[in-house]
Design an enzyme around this catalytic site. Structure first.
Site, PDB file in Angstrom:
ATOM      1  CE1 TYR A 750      87.853 -32.775  -7.430  1.00 19.55           C
ATOM      2  CE2 TYR A 750      87.078 -31.424  -5.560  1.00 19.55           C
ATOM      3  CZ  TYR A 750      87.773 -31.679  -6.877  1.00 19.55           C
ATOM      4  OH  TYR A 750      86.434 -30.894  -7.880  1.00 19.55           O
ATOM      5  CG  LEU A 751      91.653 -35.828  -0.034  1.00 27.30           C
ATOM      6  CD1 LEU A 751      92.346 -35.357   1.159  1.00 27.30           C
ATOM      7  CD2 LEU A 751      93.186 -35.551  -1.043  1.00 27.30           C
TER       8      LEU A 751
END
Length: 791
Positions: A750-751
């Site tokens: 997600y990052l």
């Protein structure tokens, strides 16, 4: 899949003759925790193996739409030939790619239970000599030649005009050897039998194999789980119908089954294998590597690529996560007849290493998987993809994060629209707007409908009335099982209009009714796609995670702090994202032991500092008047000193014994006579003698060094110990804060990795402290982000 027969052992099949020898690399790392006053022999640092850090790779649920299985086999036509060069993470075979920069090649050691990696440099001998003009002399030999070849083979695909691909054709040519099936079942010795009602049972191999699956888990929490036991026994009885006990025993009651003889035999085998010598373990690994070698790589568009999960999972018992209704069910043996392979149209079709023929052979260059099959427990598709460091995986990752970044240009308009629709007179529009609010603000997953035999996990669109409790004036209490049966339990203050909508949606409904009964994931994603091509609820989750992370880093990163203080700030920002996305984990079983070890390390450092202070006092009493040296270590009393020195002594003896055993192993391997035990005894006596001196110093306030040093050097050593003590304390704080938060999931999925790369450059933090070798290989396209890059 065909009935219970798939749970049985496969008959012996011929292994491939194309096995190639795999090479193993070893590296040394420093040990910065050496005791202050070890004996002469034991003070030599034994070589330590490099600890590899593996990061988990997203499962099938995280795959792109383009990677789903085709509706039917076929040979898709190509829309023009686009040469796709690929990058491999392989170091062991023919040169494929350039090695990472020197800074990225450091060994990374990950402490148990932690998401923070600690980098330790490799010992690579003397530095290259420099010529008079200051330039390094060229390297010579095979190593230099290999590096030069790898330099030439490097392909920087992310610099292409369309680095993420066109979304259709993924490759032109693809050749591989299929998947690696696990070896057939090996029956237990004739004297090892389970018991039924106290009597040994003579089981056929097919039934014995399944019984062994349960026997291996006898002393785990699974064997105490009623649902697990029920599902296992049900499936095992199905197997017993086809393969009944050879002695006529009728097995009907689970409570009368005794699997302990199997368990004890398996535990004994584990202990035996663990006790093998290093040479024997190497031989076993070598044989295993030779069998698997043909399956580890493929050839894609003329380039060698590493395959990710090329092994077919062996049969066993399904464990699931959380309160899964099918835990304990039998995972049947996957056979070639269950597997569809995807390969180039004109390539030689590989022969499976297990008896049988492939279910289907297709030539679909619009998807990136090499093989797929359906597992029997949940009927989920399983895939074989290229490894994380491949260009295709890299393009997919880069495309995902670029799509999330693109949302920045549309998010204000989307938010304005759904906030307006929160008051819409159309109930469907109002529910959709409410769902979008929950997905955007609370980072909820969209959710899909579940069957009766699946785990009761829900997302935003599949919430039921029982999952949300209203607490005036505007607090919503959520309590449901999310993905992987992880509980989502939060009390959140929401927009008053959202609270009002929820109250309306719950009216005249029972707890079992759908809360947002007019919203479906497919329609919601279609609506979002109208704002931006390719926009889905999942993109919102990635966008909000990366945006939150960027903001947290900008606010909390200390410009003038130590590296560990910066790492703590980074992990705290990551924790905020993990909390937002509900990336929880249970407290690791080893957490308490890990914290105890870290506490012992701090006390050991304080002990060493105390001894150095005493040495300084012996050199010049004026040091006692200096504030930074005058105060004693608060938690190092006489009892602590005894404990620390005893522990140091045990470690030194253990190191000496291991070194002695390793030296003898090498001598035997070279056909030389091993050293006599008296050599070891002599070394141990030296250690005893050295620590007797420490015993004499206890309580005297005096200390001596084995080799005298000037006061300036001792002052420097104390300063370094102060830094190490401060760092260790910060690590303890970080470890305790993250014991129930999973930081790895957000970092991998997600990052945007460019946020981390840019932050490391801006704050002068080694990237290896945060990215393992696997992640460095997974995100090569992100490593060139500049220090001022922003999501």
């Amino acid at each position: 899949m065909d009935g219970p027969s798939h749970s049985t052992a496969a008959s012996n099949g011929k292994s491939r003759a194309r096995a190639a020898k795999a090479t193993a690399k070893r590296a040394d790392s420093d040990d910065d925790d050496q005791p202050l006053v070890p004996n002469k022999r034991a003070s030599r640092k034994p070589p330590k193996k490099k600890t590899k850090v593996q990061d988990s790779i997203p499962d099938a649920s995280e795959m792109d739409e383009g990677d789903k299985p085709p509706a039917s086999a076929g040979n898709p036509s190509t829309r023009g030939k686009r040469k796709v060069k690929v990058e491999s993470e392989d170091d062991d075979d023919a040169p494929l790619v350039k090695k990472p920069s020197k800074a990225r090649r450091k060994t990374v050691k990950k402490e148990e239970g932690s998401d923070t990696e600690v980098s330790k440099p490799k010992k690579k001998g003397a530095k290259p000599k420099k010529e008079d003009n200051g330039e390094e002399t060229p390297k010579k030999g095979k190593k230099a030649k290999k590096e030069d070849e790898e330099e030439e083979e490097t392909h920087r695909w992310w610099e292409n005009e369309n680095p993420a691909g066109d979304g259709t054709q993924k490759w032109q040519t693809l050749q591989h050897n299929g998947v690696y099936f696990p070896p057939p079942y090996e029956p237990l010795p004739s004297h090892v039998k389970m018991k039924y009602d106290g009597k040994p049972v003579n089981l056929p191999e097919e039934a014995e194999e399944v019984a062994g699956f349960y026997g291996a888990l006898l002393e785990t929490p699974h064997a105490e789980d009623a649902v697990f036991n029920k599902n296992f026994f049900k499936d095992w009885l199905e197997v017993l119908k086809r393969y009944p006990p050879l002695d006529g025993t009728k097995i009907k009651e689970f409570a009368l089954c005794d699997f302990r003889p199997m368990f004890e035999y398996m535990e004994g085998e584990k202990a035996r294998k663990k006790g093998l010598s290093t040479a024997e373990k190497k031989e076993l690994k070598k044989a295993k590597d030779e069998l698997e070698a043909p399956y580890t790589h493929c050839n894609l568009d003329g380039r060698k690529e590493k395959v990710g999960n090329f092994r077919i999972e062996p049969p066993g018992l399904f464990r699931g996560r959380g309160e899964h209704p099918k835990k304990g069910s039998l995972k049947k043996r996957v056979r070639p007849e269950d597997v569809t392979i995807n390969i180039g149209q004109h390539e030689l079709i590989p022969e499976p290493n297990a008896p049988g023929t492939w279910k289907q052979v297709i030539h679909d260059n619009t998807v990136t998987w090499l093989a797929n099959w359906v597992e029997n427990v949940n009927q989920n598709h399983k895939y074989v993809f290229l490894a994380a460091g491949s260009s295709l995986k890299g393009q997919s990752d880069m495309s995902k994060f670029e799509k999330a970044r693109e949302l920045t240009n549309h998010v204000d308009r989307i938010r304005a629209d759904y906030r307006e629709d929160l008051k819409s007179k159309q109930m469907a529009d109002r529910q959709r707007a409410t769902a979008m609010y929950l997905i955007d603000v609370l980072a909820l997953r969209a959710g899909n409908e579940k069957g009766e035999d699946e785990a009761d996990t829900v997302g935003c669109c599949s919430l039921r009335c029982e999952h949300v409790t209203l607490q005036p004036p505007n607090i919503l209490s959520f309590d449901f099982l999310g993905k992987d049966s992880i509980r989502y339990y939060k009390q959140v203050e929401v927009d008053p209009q959202v609270f009002k909508n929820m109250r309306i949606f719950k009216q005249n409904k029972t707890d079992e009714d759908a809360l947002l009964d007019r919203v479906h994931t497919t329609k919601l994603n279609a609506h979002l796609n109208g704002y931006m091509k390719g926009l889905t609820a999942k993109v919102f989750r990635t966008f909000n995670a990366s945006r939150t992370f960027q903001v947290q880093l900008d606010e909390k990163s200390p410009h003038n702090g130590t590296v560990q203080e910066k790492l703590n700030a980074y992990n705290e920002a990551n924790r905020m994202v993990a909390i937002l996305c509900n990336h929880q984990r249970s407290v690791p079983k080893t957490h308490e032991q890990s914290m105890a070890r870290m506490s012992d390390k701090v006390r050991q450092l304080k002990y060493e500092r105390m001894k150095l202070r005493h040495v300084l006092f012996g050199i010049d009493k004026k040091y006692k008047k200096q504030k930074k040296y005058a105060e004693d270590e608060s938690d190092i009393d006489e009892a602590a000193v005894v404990e620390i020195e005893e522990r140091m002594k045990e470690k030194e003896k253990e190191k000496a014994e291991k070194k002695f055993a390793k030296e003898n192993e090498k001598l035997v391997a070279d056909d030389e006579k091993p050293q006599d035990d008296s050599v070891l005894q002599e070394r141990l006596e030296e250690i005893d003698g050295e620590f007797e001196r420490l015993v004499e110093e206890r309580g005297t306030g005096k200390a001596s060094l084995k080799r005298e040093k000037p006061a300036e050097k001792i002052e420097e050593a104390i300063e370094k110990l102060d830094e190490r003590i401060a760092t260790a304390k910060l690590q303890m704080v970080d470890r305790e804060a993250g014991k129930e938060i999973a930081l790895g999931t957000s970092k991998i999925n997600y990052l945007d990795p460019r946020i981390t790369v840019a932050w490391c450059k801006k704050f002068d933090v080694p990237l290896e402290k945060l990215f393992s070798k696997t992640l460095l290989q997974k995100f090569p396209w992100a490593l060139e982000a500049e220090a001022d890059w922003k999501f």
